[in-house]
Motif scaffolding. Sequence first.
Motif, PDB file in Angstrom:
ATOM      1  N   ARG A 172     -18.113 -29.697  44.287  1.00  0.00           N
ATOM      2  CA  ARG A 172     -18.746 -30.937  44.742  1.00  0.00           C
ATOM      3  C   ARG A 172     -19.976 -31.282  43.891  1.00  0.00           C
ATOM      4  O   ARG A 172     -20.843 -32.023  44.315  1.00  0.00           O
ATOM      5  N   GLY A 173     -20.034 -30.721  42.735  1.00  0.00           N
ATOM      6  CA  GLY A 173     -21.181 -30.925  41.890  1.00  0.00           C
ATOM      7  C   GLY A 173     -21.176 -32.274  41.191  1.00  0.00           C
ATOM      8  O   GLY A 173     -20.150 -32.962  41.135  1.00  0.00           O
ATOM      9  N   PRO A 174     -22.311 -32.642  40.609  1.00  0.00           N
ATOM     10  CA  PRO A 174     -22.433 -33.955  39.946  1.00  0.00           C
ATOM     11  C   PRO A 174     -21.976 -33.953  38.496  1.00  0.00           C
ATOM     12  O   PRO A 174     -21.937 -35.016  37.873  1.00  0.00           O
ATOM     13  N   PHE A 175     -21.633 -32.783  37.958  1.00  0.00           N
ATOM     14  CA  PHE A 175     -21.306 -32.701  36.541  1.00  0.00           C
ATOM     15  C   PHE A 175     -19.795 -32.806  36.338  1.00  0.00           C
ATOM     16  O   PHE A 175     -19.032 -32.952  37.301  1.00  0.00           O
ATOM     17  N   SER A 176     -19.365 -32.744  35.101  1.00  0.00           N
ATOM     18  CA  SER A 176     -17.944 -32.955  34.786  1.00  0.00           C
ATOM     19  C   SER A 176     -17.069 -31.980  35.562  1.00  0.00           C
ATOM     20  O   SER A 176     -17.374 -30.784  35.667  1.00  0.00           O
ATOM     21  N   GLY A 177     -15.972 -32.494  36.088  1.00  0.00           N
ATOM     22  CA  GLY A 177     -15.080 -31.673  36.895  1.00  0.00           C
ATOM     23  C   GLY A 177     -15.689 -31.271  38.219  1.00  0.00           C
ATOM     24  O   GLY A 177     -15.258 -30.283  38.831  1.00  0.00           O
ATOM     25  N   HIS A 178     -16.719 -32.025  38.667  1.00  0.00           N
ATOM     26  CA  HIS A 178     -17.437 -31.735  39.919  1.00  0.00           C
ATOM     27  C   HIS A 178     -18.001 -30.317  39.905  1.00  0.00           C
ATOM     28  O   HIS A 178     -18.046 -29.630  40.930  1.00  0.00           O
ATOM     29  N   SER A 179     -18.445 -29.873  38.744  1.00  0.00           N
ATOM     30  CA  SER A 179     -18.996 -28.525  38.618  1.00  0.00           C
ATOM     31  C   SER A 179     -20.473 -28.523  38.978  1.00  0.00           C
ATOM     32  O   SER A 179     -21.131 -29.569  39.041  1.00  0.00           O
ATOM     33  N   CYS A 180     -21.001 -27.312  39.180  1.00  0.00           N
ATOM     34  CA  CYS A 180     -22.403 -27.121  39.528  1.00  0.00           C
ATOM     35  C   CYS A 180     -23.055 -26.251  38.452  1.00  0.00           C
ATOM     36  O   CYS A 180     -22.392 -25.568  37.679  1.00  0.00           O
ATOM     37  N   ALA A 197     -42.316 -29.740  41.412  1.00  0.00           N
ATOM     38  CA  ALA A 197     -41.210 -30.659  41.110  1.00  0.00           C
ATOM     39  C   ALA A 197     -40.081 -29.915  40.406  1.00  0.00           C
ATOM     40  O   ALA A 197     -38.893 -30.082  40.736  1.00  0.00           O
ATOM     41  N   LEU A 198     -40.423 -29.064  39.420  1.00  0.00           N
ATOM     42  CA  LEU A 198     -39.400 -28.276  38.734  1.00  0.00           C
ATOM     43  C   LEU A 198     -38.741 -27.290  39.686  1.00  0.00           C
ATOM     44  O   LEU A 198     -37.518 -27.077  39.643  1.00  0.00           O
ATOM     45  N   ALA A 199     -39.542 -26.707  40.561  1.00  0.00           N
ATOM     46  CA  ALA A 199     -38.987 -25.726  41.501  1.00  0.00           C
ATOM     47  C   ALA A 199     -38.033 -26.389  42.491  1.00  0.00           C
ATOM     48  O   ALA A 199     -36.944 -25.860  42.774  1.00  0.00           O
ATOM     49  N   TYR A 200     -38.410 -27.545  43.023  1.00  0.00           N
ATOM     50  CA  TYR A 200     -37.529 -28.230  43.964  1.00  0.00           C
ATOM     51  C   TYR A 200     -36.249 -28.703  43.279  1.00  0.00           C
ATOM     52  O   TYR A 200     -35.167 -28.674  43.869  1.00  0.00           O
ATOM     53  N   ALA A 201     -36.363 -29.166  42.036  1.00  0.00           N
ATOM     54  CA  ALA A 201     -35.168 -29.575  41.301  1.00  0.00           C
ATOM     55  C   ALA A 201     -34.232 -28.381  41.098  1.00  0.00           C
ATOM     56  O   ALA A 201     -33.011 -28.489  41.268  1.00  0.00           O
ATOM     57  N   LEU A 202     -34.793 -27.214  40.729  1.00  0.00           N
ATOM     58  CA  LEU A 202     -33.982 -26.011  40.548  1.00  0.00           C
ATOM     59  C   LEU A 202     -33.367 -25.568  41.868  1.00  0.00           C
ATOM     60  O   LEU A 202     -32.189 -25.167  41.921  1.00  0.00           O
ATOM     61  N   HIS A 203     -34.142 -25.682  42.938  1.00  0.00           N
ATOM     62  CA  HIS A 203     -33.629 -25.307  44.261  1.00  0.00           C
ATOM     63  C   HIS A 203     -32.447 -26.188  44.652  1.00  0.00           C
ATOM     64  O   HIS A 203     -31.419 -25.692  45.134  1.00  0.00           O
ATOM     65  N   ASP A 204     -32.582 -27.512  44.432  1.00  0.00           N
ATOM     66  CA  ASP A 204     -31.488 -28.429  44.757  1.00  0.00           C
ATOM     67  C   ASP A 204     -30.264 -28.144  43.900  1.00  0.00           C
ATOM     68  O   ASP A 204     -29.121 -28.235  44.376  1.00  0.00           O
ATOM     69  N   MET A 205     -30.476 -27.776  42.629  1.00  0.00           N
ATOM     70  CA  MET A 205     -29.354 -27.493  41.751  1.00  0.00           C
ATOM     71  C   MET A 205     -28.600 -26.241  42.209  1.00  0.00           C
ATOM     72  O   MET A 205     -27.367 -26.198  42.179  1.00  0.00           O
ATOM     73  N   LEU A 206     -29.339 -25.233  42.670  1.00  0.00           N
ATOM     74  CA  LEU A 206     -28.694 -23.995  43.102  1.00  0.00           C
ATOM     75  C   LEU A 206     -28.048 -24.127  44.478  1.00  0.00           C
ATOM     76  O   LEU A 206     -27.265 -23.259  44.868  1.00  0.00           O
ATOM     77  N   GLN A 207     -28.386 -25.187  45.203  1.00  0.00           N
ATOM     78  CA  GLN A 207     -27.766 -25.427  46.503  1.00  0.00           C
ATOM     79  C   GLN A 207     -26.427 -26.152  46.378  1.00  0.00           C
ATOM     80  O   GLN A 207     -25.748 -26.386  47.375  1.00  0.00           O
ATOM     81  N   CYS A 208     -26.067 -26.507  45.158  1.00  0.00           N
ATOM     82  CA  CYS A 208     -24.835 -27.262  44.934  1.00  0.00           C
ATOM     83  C   CYS A 208     -23.612 -26.443  45.358  1.00  0.00           C
ATOM     84  O   CYS A 208     -23.522 -25.242  45.069  1.00  0.00           O
ATOM     85  N   GLU A 209     -22.665 -27.079  46.048  1.00  0.00           N
ATOM     86  CA  GLU A 209     -21.425 -26.421  46.464  1.00  0.00           C
ATOM     87  C   GLU A 209     -20.384 -26.559  45.360  1.00  0.00           C
ATOM     88  O   GLU A 209     -20.148 -27.665  44.860  1.00  0.00           O
ATOM     89  N   PRO A 210     -19.759 -25.457  44.962  1.00  0.00           N
ATOM     90  CA  PRO A 210     -18.740 -25.519  43.904  1.00  0.00           C
ATOM     91  C   PRO A 210     -17.641 -26.529  44.244  1.00  0.00           C
ATOM     92  O   PRO A 210     -17.173 -26.600  45.381  1.00  0.00           O
TER      93      PRO A 210
END
Length: 871
Positions: A437-445, A422-435
Amino acid sequence: LISTNLLLLMLFYSYKSSAVSSPLYSSSCQLQRQFHLNGMHKPGDVILGGLFKIHFFSVFPDLSFTSEPEQPTCHGFDILGFRQAQTMAFAIDEINRNSNLLPTVTLGYRLYDNCLQLGIGFRAALSLVSGKEEKIILQESCAGTPSVLGIVGESASTPSVAVSSVLGLYRVPMVSYFATCSCLSDRKKFPSFFRTIPSDAFQVRAVIQVLKHFDWTWAGLLVSDDDYGLHVARSFQSDLAQSGGGCLAYLEVLPWSNDPDELRRIVDVMRKSTARVVIVFAHESHMIDLMEEVVRQNVTGLQWIASEAWTSATAALQTPRLLLYLGGTLGIAIRRGEIPGLRDFLLQIHPDLHQNNSYGNNLVNQFWEYTFECRFAPPPAGWVEAGGALCTGQEDLENVETEFMDISNLRPEYNVYKAVYALAYALHDMLQCEPGRGPFSGHSCGSLQRLEPWQLVYYLEKVNFTTSFGDQVSFDENGDVLPIYDIMNWLWLPDGRAEVQSVGEVKRSPFKGEELTLDEDKIYWNFESKKPPRSVCSESCPPGTRMARKKGEPVCCFDCIPCSEGKINSMECTSCPDDFWSSPQRDHCVPKKTEFLSYQEPLGICLTATSLLGTFICAVVLGIFIYHRSTPIVRANNSELSFQLILSLKLCFLCSLLFIGRPQLWTCQLRHAAFGISFVLCVSCILVKTMVVLAVFQASKPGGGAKLKWFGAVQQRGTVFTLTSIQAAICAVWLVSSSPAPHKNTQYHNDKIVYECVVGSTVGFAVLLGYIGLLATLSFLLAFLARNLPDNFNEAKLITFSMLIFCAVWVAFVPAYISSPGKYADAVEVFAILASSFGLLVSLFGPKCYIILLRPEKNTKKAIMGRDPVS
């Protein structure tokens, strides 16, 4: 719990502040002390932490406050806890070899032993999140050894509550593989807590599903005196009440102190209770102490329900002595899974005699000493050396019979495996984020160079993957995994051994809710009957009775009281629908009996036969009059009116048939209209005949001949038609304004439906009868006045007699009709119709038929006029 959290926060703060010196005095931060912890380490780009129970008790030194305190020491090697830690190491190694999951990142780990002690586990958690670099240079990057990105642990509910309370402040994700307390589902208190084991809330519902399946409505509940047990107690009582699945006979808290007096009291409660089912949410250590007292008091005949904490208990509870009592136990167990390749990985574990192995720890050596009963020279620091020969490092795990290598029943290990992934898949999804278009402030990843634990929490909430064993892993809004449990049964084998076998499962489906599947043929019951026991406070009420709860006792305890008529039993006696009535046993509703004047019953048959007989006689009389229409007696009695009278009487007889049979709308409307018009037609003919008799008598007097012109054939027909039309108008108004209608009357008998016709308008019915009575009375008076006319055959006498009978019948009808219920009211009306019809028929036509058929010598003009001597 609040004071404990405050203490832990202060500990965390003092630990961090002691590690950082003021920049006024130094350009670097240096740790003053480090905790001495048993652990396993492996470097990587991203580090995951782990907390496992590898020793099951610890010794804390006495505090003297005159010298530096010593570190606590751990004892009692737990080989299964070590296997769980090795499972995490295997999962990380497997992920690192997977080219599809985190292909550009290498995972490392730091795994610590919590020694089943809250203080040690908390020290290990602080070490994981703060790092272990002894010195941090502030002028450069202020960075030392990277802290962990997430933690797999804790191994129990109470330490998970304590550690998550602190980690949640910094949003460090923690995925537990064994903490089940439903209190951890509170997202406000534990915002970064997740788990791959179902919460106690679902475990409670799973147990309730088992209780409901076997109709066990009366059970005892034993819980441990900790967060796990106390939260279960509250949840169980609430869910049991909401589900209506039963009641608790008693609720007892098992003491941690192993107080013999308290245990004796609890077992005494169990022995005296009528509940045959005992549910235990406690740890194995509690059960060992409890069962010793159960054996001492010899409390048998109980069906035990085990929580997941002791369902798969070790041999300590599965001895022949205890199986006499615990055999047949049903329990909720963690989902069993398969981890391909784990056994080969475990076989690779090998000690490093020089203490420089890749783990950088002494846990492997301790495992080796425990398994092969050897010792290292010199022994690891802080470790009590084992007896026996020196360890050579050449010992072979595959040739040793040990529980460590038995991977056929992986349960907590399977949860550890899912937590790491579960931790690995979450980390994998986080690293797949496109600059951008992220979910964090300023659409950052999140980036690999600056990973933040709180960012991983966002992706953990959205994790959704399927293991190689086929189980789906995802977390709900509370951090709880999609729940599934195995149902286990303790089988007592003939040779005295025990076998814990799976007999079903309970799981929650996204669409179907909670589902329980049981193979009852496989279940071993530790009773002479080899069947499930009965466990109820009060037996179910027999048919025809209802439950009356006993005052001051649980709702499952009740008396059975017979239901009243018209009601059947359920939880309460319920009334049957309107057209139904309770059976004699009061166990179901049956259609009510129906009652109406039927053609099949004797009374209906008699009235029908009488009606048809009267119709037949009328037809015979009409035939006689037609055949003898030229004779003086027929001609002298106004043959046309006689024919009309016979036909009207025939209609009167026939209309009585409308009162027999099940009332329908058309029969209710037609019966009174036909009855009223037929009798008015009949009485009108009699009235006109009477008036003609009087007119003829008056015409025989001097100067009276002119009166006959008002009583010719046309006038007679017109009068009959007019009088009958008035009755038809009355019927029409009645039917239009308030028509008679069929009605199902249940007032006479509760268990019977009486079908009857309600008259609709009582006024209409009264006017109809009153009009007939008016004409009959008028005819009677006129006939009475003409009774002494001089003719030998004076029809006025017959009319007088017939009207007397007619009026007597209908005067008697009114009170009889009003006082007769249901079908008997119809029978009274039919009887009145038939009696009055027969009275008119016999009175008016009997003497004439007698003369025509039996005394033809009197059927002459002279005889009729009284001039022929009577022979």
